[in-house]
Write an enzyme that holds these catalytic residues in place. Sequence first.
Site, PDB file in Angstrom:
ATOM      1  N   ASN A  13       0.879  -1.176   0.000  1.00 16.02           N
ATOM      2  CA  ASN A  13       0.000   0.000   0.000  1.00 16.02           C
ATOM      3  C   ASN A  13       0.912   1.219   0.000  1.00 16.02           C
ATOM      4  OD1 ASN A  13      -1.821   2.034   0.431  1.00 16.02           O
ATOM      5  ND2 ASN A  13      -2.249   1.507   2.575  1.00 16.02           N
ATOM      6  N   HIS A  98      -9.518   1.220   4.499  1.00 19.09           N
ATOM      7  CA  HIS A  98      -8.264   1.364   5.249  1.00 19.09           C
ATOM      8  C   HIS A  98      -8.514   2.298   6.435  1.00 19.09           C
ATOM      9  CE1 HIS A  98      -4.148   2.517   6.220  1.00 19.09           C
ATOM     10  NE2 HIS A  98      -3.788   1.389   5.622  1.00 19.09           N
ATOM     11  N   GLY A 176       1.829   2.140  10.632  1.00 19.30           N
ATOM     12  CA  GLY A 176       2.747   3.273  10.463  1.00 19.30           C
ATOM     13  C   GLY A 176       3.380   3.721  11.767  1.00 19.30           C
TER      14      GLY A 176
HETATM   15  C1  PEP Z   1      -0.946  -0.055   5.832  1.00 22.16           C
HETATM   16  O1  PEP Z   1      -0.903   1.076   5.379  1.00 22.16           O
HETATM   17  O2  PEP Z   1      -1.870  -0.800   5.518  1.00 22.16           O
HETATM   18  C2  PEP Z   1       0.135  -0.489   6.734  1.00 22.16           C
HETATM   19  C3  PEP Z   1       0.064  -1.667   7.275  1.00 22.16           C
HETATM   20  O3  PEP Z   1       1.158   0.399   6.935  1.00 22.16           O
HETATM   21  P1  PEP Z   1       2.558   0.070   7.663  1.00 22.16           P
HETATM   22  O4  PEP Z   1       3.052  -1.230   7.118  1.00 22.16           O
HETATM   23  O5  PEP Z   1       3.445   1.221   7.328  1.00 22.16           O
HETATM   24  O6  PEP Z   1       2.254  -0.021   9.127  1.00 22.16           O
END
Ligand code: PEP
Length: 256
Positions: A13, A98, A176
């Site tokens: 993503n 999301h 994140g």
């Molecule tokens: C996401 O955006 O779905 C996600 C899991 O981000 P990250 O891997 O950066 O935590």
Amino acid sequence: MNKELRKAVIAGNWKMNKTRPEAKALIEELKPIAEKATCDVVICVPFTNLETAVELTKGTNIKVGAENVHFEKSGAFTGEISADMLTEIGVEYVIIGHSERRQYFGETDETVNKRTKAALAAGLKPIVCVGELLWERKCDITKEVIARQIKLDLFDVSAEDAKKTIIAYEPVWAIGTGETATSEQAEEVCSFIREQLTEKYSKEVADTITIQYGGSMNPKNAAELLAQPDVDGGLIGGASLKAADFGVLLDAASNG
Ligand code: PEP
């Protein structure tokens, strides 16, 4: 264990990252790395990069996804993109619900459900995101939250369509943030999701549905997370922006 009944899917993503030249460079770097993967490889990219991504990945094992889709076919919905607009340019997957869409853009389980049905009707494979807030986990209502999301987000989705749908378990507190769910926490919720799907559909259907974990998955923690019996892949934010890191995750999923 029925892991062999379903395909492991690693989906990047990219969120609101990568200009067109940057996207081109990352895809070119990714192609030889992804080639060896036995899991399904998906990159979900910003709308402005979709055509570039579809063009550059033709003839490779990399599939392209969008990061959102509207539920109406057309009309006065400024700034939105329909499912047909995605399929006509060769997009195959779409992320729906999301947590960033829910948190910053007011998406609800009702709109997630509508978007999921519109995506399926157009032939897209939806990646439907569910997950609890930190506060909800602290209050010990994670399973209630997840059960509710599964019920609402998949309302009126047939068993046949459910089989084409990927569920991404993304604890909001792990996205994140660098904080990852432990492999036990990820497995506990992913297997709970499968139980909910069994209740809603049947064991036969639930056993074929890919359930991903997402939330700060990275080259260090991926192998352990992906080895869990109900974790069939990952939705990857940060680590999908570097080809080498994404490659480690593809290897882990191919061996998981
Ligand atoms: C996401 O955006 O779905 C996600 C899991 O981000 P990250 O891997 O950066 O935590």
